[in-house]
Motif scaffolding. Structure first.
Motif, PDB file in Angstrom:
ATOM      1  N   GLN A  45       0.837  -1.197   0.000  1.00  0.00           N
ATOM      2  CA  GLN A  45       0.000   0.000   0.000  1.00  0.00           C
ATOM      3  C   GLN A  45       0.876   1.252   0.000  1.00  0.00           C
ATOM      4  N   GLY A  46       0.531   2.190  -0.873  1.00  0.00           N
ATOM      5  CA  GLY A  46       1.254   3.454  -0.876  1.00  0.00           C
ATOM      6  C   GLY A  46       2.466   3.443  -1.783  1.00  0.00           C
ATOM      7  N   LEU A  66      -7.798  -0.363 -14.998  1.00  0.00           N
ATOM      8  CA  LEU A  66      -6.589   0.179 -15.612  1.00  0.00           C
ATOM      9  C   LEU A  66      -5.376  -0.051 -14.736  1.00  0.00           C
ATOM     10  N   LYS A  67      -5.582  -0.661 -13.592  1.00  0.00           N
ATOM     11  CA  LYS A  67      -4.500  -1.089 -12.696  1.00  0.00           C
ATOM     12  C   LYS A  67      -3.582   0.054 -12.288  1.00  0.00           C
ATOM     13  N   ALA A  68      -4.152   1.238 -12.116  1.00  0.00           N
ATOM     14  CA  ALA A  68      -3.323   2.368 -11.708  1.00  0.00           C
ATOM     15  C   ALA A  68      -3.123   2.328 -10.194  1.00  0.00           C
ATOM     16  N   ARG A  69      -2.189   3.151  -9.723  1.00  0.00           N
ATOM     17  CA  ARG A  69      -1.906   3.158  -8.289  1.00  0.00           C
ATOM     18  C   ARG A  69      -3.023   3.884  -7.557  1.00  0.00           C
ATOM     19  N   PRO A  70      -3.638   3.247  -6.583  1.00  0.00           N
ATOM     20  CA  PRO A  70      -4.790   3.871  -5.927  1.00  0.00           C
ATOM     21  C   PRO A  70      -4.460   5.210  -5.263  1.00  0.00           C
ATOM     22  N   PHE A  71      -3.317   5.304  -4.611  1.00  0.00           N
ATOM     23  CA  PHE A  71      -3.005   6.538  -3.885  1.00  0.00           C
ATOM     24  C   PHE A  71      -2.936   7.724  -4.830  1.00  0.00           C
ATOM     25  N   LEU A  72      -2.118   7.594  -5.885  1.00  0.00           N
ATOM     26  CA  LEU A  72      -1.950   8.732  -6.794  1.00  0.00           C
ATOM     27  C   LEU A  72      -3.204   8.972  -7.618  1.00  0.00           C
ATOM     28  N   THR A  73      -3.852   7.884  -8.036  1.00  0.00           N
ATOM     29  CA  THR A  73      -5.062   8.044  -8.842  1.00  0.00           C
ATOM     30  C   THR A  73      -6.104   8.863  -8.093  1.00  0.00           C
ATOM     31  N   THR A  74      -6.349   8.480  -6.850  1.00  0.00           N
ATOM     32  CA  THR A  74      -7.392   9.191  -6.121  1.00  0.00           C
ATOM     33  C   THR A  74      -6.917  10.574  -5.689  1.00  0.00           C
ATOM     34  N   LEU A  75      -5.600  10.737  -5.571  1.00  0.00           N
ATOM     35  CA  LEU A  75      -5.083  12.079  -5.299  1.00  0.00           C
ATOM     36  C   LEU A  75      -5.375  12.997  -6.481  1.00  0.00           C
ATOM     37  N   VAL A  76      -5.284  12.437  -7.695  1.00  0.00           N
ATOM     38  CA  VAL A  76      -5.542  13.242  -8.894  1.00  0.00           C
ATOM     39  C   VAL A  76      -7.038  13.455  -9.088  1.00  0.00           C
ATOM     40  N   THR A  77      -7.836  12.398  -8.858  1.00  0.00           N
ATOM     41  CA  THR A  77      -9.282  12.601  -8.990  1.00  0.00           C
ATOM     42  C   THR A  77      -9.766  13.591  -7.931  1.00  0.00           C
ATOM     43  N   LEU A  78      -9.044  13.653  -6.822  1.00  0.00           N
ATOM     44  CA  LEU A  78      -9.365  14.662  -5.805  1.00  0.00           C
ATOM     45  C   LEU A  78      -9.361  16.059  -6.429  1.00  0.00           C
ATOM     46  N   ILE A  79      -8.298  16.399  -7.195  1.00  0.00           N
ATOM     47  CA  ILE A  79      -8.285  17.754  -7.747  1.00  0.00           C
ATOM     48  C   ILE A  79      -9.252  17.883  -8.919  1.00  0.00           C
ATOM     49  N   ILE A  80      -9.468  16.799  -9.657  1.00  0.00           N
ATOM     50  CA  ILE A  80     -10.427  16.908 -10.767  1.00  0.00           C
ATOM     51  C   ILE A  80     -11.834  17.166 -10.222  1.00  0.00           C
ATOM     52  N   PHE A  81     -12.230  16.323  -9.229  1.00  0.00           N
ATOM     53  CA  PHE A  81     -13.569  16.518  -8.642  1.00  0.00           C
ATOM     54  C   PHE A  81     -13.675  17.905  -8.007  1.00  0.00           C
TER      55      PHE A  81
END
Lengths: 332, 735
Positions: free
Chosen positions: A330-331, B157-172
């Motif tokens: 994770q992370g 798409l098997k992306a990294r959850p941490f960074l993906t949701t960090l980016v969707t954070l700014i998009i949303f």
């Protein structure tokens, strides 16, 4: 980099390295914007572009150092902002410029040390550690040290102003600083032992440890180096706009930095990419941001566009350099 | 053996000290200090499954108590009610985050989703003019869509959850800002007067805000789904080990997507309640919420590594963070300070989570073995020519071997009335040798575990102490059944010791009661030597009554009781204690019932089994020899503790188990004779011996054979050892 990543490319059509592709896209964008957008190809605008791009590029180089070592520093902007603001605040007193700069340097050093300790010794994943440490340093600074949100650079501090606004033989100093930082980083990463160790660490931390690289202290060193380069970027920013608004820490600058690094081809799996990737990424993002500003998009629309591009870049990076998501921590 | 004469005081409890006699006060204090075992309490406490959720709960209680005491405005009904409404909103989001984290991911965009759903809800019912209930439906749908964007990218798409949701954070957040910029001003002019909407905002059931009631329902539902439904198990499985989940046929991608959709839905629910409560159409709603939620969830004990956690833990974390924020607000602490405090809490909680998850087992293991002081008397000389009763000889050198290479680890041997030989093996079998020279070998029974002590009851049933399983009986036809595998629990101990871990040796009294020793309640068969390193009274003497089928602990707190032997008087038992190198005598009936005294002590080696001889004496097996160095180590618990911490286990100083002998002792506690195999070629570790028909049969825990020597004097023919019918009546018929 080019030989390594070429193996992941599907066919002979795309033999070029990622940064070459990106640079070509930049050229194309430059031409398109130049033709379509009024006011893009003006001296004023280009100077502006270069200036803003330089500080972004310097931060990109800082980020690149840790990303190549398979790390991540989300606190980069926070430590840069706090250190710069502290230095400027000292300059508002009678403290001499070198002393103020040294104090700022001390702040980023401690910050890098703290991050490195959390990541290497407590073994907190870099993303969590730096996310929290960024908030921590900003919160601490606001509650204890900083007087206000905006640190105004006094007019008599010529050195810092020169960093942001000066010119040598007609070339703006920010560009020169960026070039200097990039050349230094490139030399260090490719020609010195610590630089090769950084690549080795990022490529395979376990193997690096087995060959005798002191991985944990080394991680600490990487974050300290990254934060120091970030501080240089912060001074350039402060010099060019005559102060620092610490709200930049809360903003989306860190995403721009990430964007520069990932788009340029420094993969998040570590051990790949070079400073040239940062240069290419910086050029692309700089031109794009500038174009969007001229298109009169507001910051929210820009955020959305940047977010989408970053998302695309992350997904693409993941496709080009897949990781074993079944064993990943994770992370990571 | 002189010490034994002075020490024949009997008591109700086994004497813990090995050397009885006057002792300087300082030494006594040191001994008492090492007898106390706070580390052991720690290790046993943290082995408990309820310990992990107990810590966050204690933290929550501490927060509540702290603010109740320091801040008068905190514990008022009004404050608690308004807090509960706020708590409900953050708790919804925390449960969503928890579900994603249990599935092994993370969702940093929760704050933006929360804010966006709040905005959507308000826009729908004000500018949109949509009735409240459909608007709620649409908002929930919007939350689910936002969640599925995250989930789709992460899962497919098997992306990294941490960074993906960090980016969707700014998009949303960007979308939210745009909505705010274009429409928010108009919402202020519209006033919604729908009773349903008011109910959502201010409705109370029995004085409790409606949102909190909804939260309880969501928690219950979430608990049932997570812990009782197939989907919940799949989510946990994916988080615990994605590869194993895929191998088990779980559709990992779909499960991940669903967990992110849950997070989106719960954020939308929180946003709806927030909108109803405050009607605040601002772009700043939910800014930085992800930090609070992340901190809360990790603080509640939901591991970052996934696969672990419950909705209750999420709620406990949410309550802690929410009340902490509220309390600090009442104490007039600024927002920046709160954020700084949260960041510190996050770092500490993540660090603890990671370090604890990684080192829990190691930490418990490190403090699990907990040495204490064991004092020995002067080491008896066993050298040839020393003139001591233990002088080394070579009387075992010519022992015949039975079944050499055919048995592994015959700890105990016994013979039946037909003169057939039985022994246990480490495979869990009882092997029987019969015929001329015991050449015919057969597997008499397959019980499992490691059969240790053996004995025949009056009906020719073979009673077996099976290490790791308990007390078993094998009928003459070879079928086996369990007699007992548990005894009464010691309520003063944290660890549940009701299960028999290591039944070791047994004997049967003339009254038919089966007494057996459990050598240690703290270590498994494979780790039995660790009990010696520890040297604590972990064992017990247990009685099984065949008539009632009841098992009772007779004597507890014995240091490694090993051999058990019903004495010739028929009223007492001899208990051989391995690490204390002494034999206790315990009266189970008669006028001295319940008394315990030291029968013999200060043997030169570690005792194993003890059995009666045909001439009114006893045979004692020594499975290893003491050495001055190890005696010293046993006197120095801190040394042994340091040894266990500093060096790998295979380099520890262990009691010597390579060399032993058989000792014959009289009923008065005098050493009569010894039998040694000096080179340890055939019988190195001797754990048992059994006299039968003029022969002595010898077993060893690590040996590959049973040995037999002819005894010098021709004793009368005897029945099987332990045949209780005759044990007390005619000494000549016991072996």
């Amino acid at each position: 980099m080019s030989t390594v990543s070429a193996r992941f490319r599907p066919s002979g059509l795309l033999r070029m390295s990622q940064e070459q592709i990106v640079l070509m896209v930049v050229l194309a964008l430059f031409v398109v914007f130049g033709v379509l957008l009024d006011g893009f190809l003006t001296t004023n605008n280009l100077l502006n572009l270069v200036r803003s791009v330089s500080s972004l590029g310097i931060l990109g180089v800082a980020m690149a150092v840790v990303v190549i070592a398979r790390g991540m520093d989300l606190s980069l902007v926070a430590s840069m902002g706090v250190a710069t603001a502290v230095a400027i605040q000292l300059m508002q007193t009678t403290a001499s410029t070198p002393v103020a700069l040294l104090v700022g340097l001390g702040v980023v050093m401690i910050m890098g040390l703290f991050n490195g300790f959390l990541i290497a010794f407590v073994e907190i994943p870099a993303l969590f550690a730096t996310l929290a440490s960024g908030l921590l340093v900003y919160g601490l600074a606001r509650t204890t040290v900083l007087n206000g949100l905006i640190a105004q650079l006094p007019g008599d501090r010529d050195f810092v102003s020169w960093l942001g606004q000066g010119a040598v033989l007609g070339v703006p100093v920010p560009i020169l600083v960026f070039v200097a930082v990039a050349l230094f980083a490139q030399w260090m990463l490719s020609r010195t032992r610590p630089g090769r160790f950084i690549y080795a660490h990022g490529d395979n931390a376990g193997a690096a440890a087995l060959t005798g690289i002191p991985v944990r202290p080394f991680t600490t060193l990487e974050y300290m180096l990254s934060a120091t380069i970030g501080f240089v970027g912060g001074l350039v920013v402060a010099g060019s706009v005559g102060g620092l608004n610490t709200q930049v820490i809360d903003g989306t600058l860190i995403y721009d930095v990430l964007l520069v690094v990932v788009v340029g081809g420094i993969s998040l799996v570590g051990g790949r990419g070079s400073v040239l990737s940062v240069v290419a990424g910086t050029a692309l993002i700089g031109v794009m941001l500038n174009g969007m500003t001229i298109l009169n998009m507001n910051t929210h629309e820009q955020d959305i566009v940047k977010g989408l591009i970053l998302l695309g870049a992350l997904i693409l990076d993941n496709r080009l350099h897949p990781r074993d998501e079944e064993t990943v921590r994770q992370g990571d | 053996m002189t010490a034994s004469v002075t020490s024949r005081r009997s008591a109700r409890r086994p004497p813990e000290r090995n050397v009885i006699g006057p002792q300087p006060i300082g030494k006594r204090i040191r001994e008492l200090r090492h007898r106390a075992a706070p580390q052991q309490v720690f290790a046993e406490l943290f082995e408990k499954r309820w310990m992990e959720p107990a810590i966050p709960l204690a933290l929550l209680i501490a927060v509540i108590v702290f603010f109740s005491v320091t801040t008068p405005a905190f514990a008022t009904p009004e404050n608690l009610l308004s807090s509960s409404a706020e708590l409900a909103e953050i708790a919804f989001v925390c449960v969503g985050m928890a579900i994603v984290m249990i599935s092994g991911g993370i969702d940093l965009s929760v704050g933006s989703m929360f804010g966006l759903c709040n905005m959507i809800m308000l826009l729908l019912i004000t500018i949109g003019g949509v009735p409240v209930l459909p608007a709620i439906g649409v908002t929930l749908l919007a939350g689910a869509i936002l969640g599925s964007v995250n989930g789709g990218i992460v899962a497919y798409l098997k992306a990294r959850p941490f960074l993906t949701t960090l980016v969707t954070l700014i998009i949303f957040r960007g979308v939210l800002n745009l909505l705010d910029l274009n429409f928010a001003a108009q919402t202020a002019t519209v006033f919604v007067t729908d009773p349903v909407w008011e109910w959502f905002g201010t409705g109370k059931v029995a004085g409790i805000p409606f949102s909190f009631i909804t939260l309880l329902v969501v928690l219950l539902l979430g608990h049932v789904v997570l812990s009782r439904s197939r989907l919940g198990w799949h989510i946990t499985a994916v988080g615990a080990s994605r590869r194993a989940a895929r191998h088990a046929g779980i559709r990992v991608e779909r499960v991940l997507l669903v967990s992110y959709v849950f997070a989106g839905l719960l954020c939308a629910l929180a946003g709806i309640f927030y909108a109803a409560r405050l009607s605040s159409a601002s772009a700043r709603v939910g800014e930085g919420l992800e930090l609070n939620v992340l901190t809360a969830v990790i603080l509640g004990g939901i591991s970052l590594s996934g696969g672990k956690g419950t909705v209750w833990r999420a709620f406990i974390g949410a309550a802690t963070i929410s009340l902490l924020g509220k309390g600090l607000l009442l104490m007039n602490v600024g927002g920046e300070t709160l954020q700084t405090a949260l960041a510190i809490v996050l770092i500490v909680a993540v660090g603890l989570d990671i370090k604890w998850g990684k080192n829990r087992g190691k930490a418990i293991q490190k403090v699990y073995v907990n040495p204490t002081v064991v004092e020995y008397g002067p080491l008896p000389d066993v050298r040839q020519g020393s003139g001591s009763p233990f002088e080394i000889n070579d009387r075992l050198r010519d022992a015949e071997s039975i079944g050499a290479g055919e048995v592994e680890g015959p700890e105990d041997v016994v013979l039946d009335r037909q003169g057939r030989l039985y022994c246990g093996t480490r495979q869990g079998w009882i092997v029987r040798f019969s015929g001329e020279g015991f050449r015919h070998k057969e597997i008499f029974a397959r019980i499992g575990g490691h059969p240790l002590g053996l004995g025949f009851d009056s009906d020719e049933n073979l009673i077996v102490c099976v290490g790791g399983m308990g007390l078993y009986a094998v009928a003459p036809d070879g079928t086996h059944r369990k007699l007992s595998d548990e005894t009464g629990r010691t309520w003063t101990r944290l660890r549940d010791d009701s299960r028999l871990r290591m039944a070791d040796d047994l004997d049967i009294t003339p009254g038919g009661q089966i007494y057996f020793s459990e050598a240690t309640t703290r270590f498994d068969m494979a780790d039995w030597v660790l009990d010696g390193v520890e040297g604590r009274p972990n064992g017990r003497l247990v009685r099984y009554d065949p008539a009632t089928g009841q098992t009772r602990t007779v004597v507890r707190d014995l240091v490694f009781p090993n051999g058990i032997c019903s004495a010739h008087d028929g009223e007492s038992l001899l208990i051989a204690q391995t690490w204390l190198c002494r034999i206790l005598r315990y009266w189970h009936s008669g006028p001295r019932q319940g008394r315990i005294e030291v029968f013999m002590d200060n043997f030169p080696g570690y005792l194993d089994n003890i059995n009666r001889s045909s001439d009114g004496a006893y045979w004692v097996a020594l499975n290893g020899m003491r050495s001055p160095a190890y005696d010293l180590a046993m006197r120095m618990p801190t040394f042994r503790r340091r040894m266990m911490k500093r060096i790998p286990r295979d380099e520890w100083l262990y009691p010597s188990m390579n060399h032993g002998c058989v000792v014959k002792v009289s009923d008065e506690g005098e050493v009569l004779e010894t039998f040694w195999d000096p080179g340890g070629e055939a019988h190195a570790t001797i754990t048992s011996m059994r006299e039968h028909d003029g022969y002595l049969y010898i077993g060893g825990l690590e040996n590959n054979r049973v040995g037999r020597i002819k005894l010098d004097r021709g004793g009368p023919r005897t029945g099987a050892d332990g045949s209780a019918r005759t044990a007390s009546t005619t000494p000549a018929t016991v072996s």
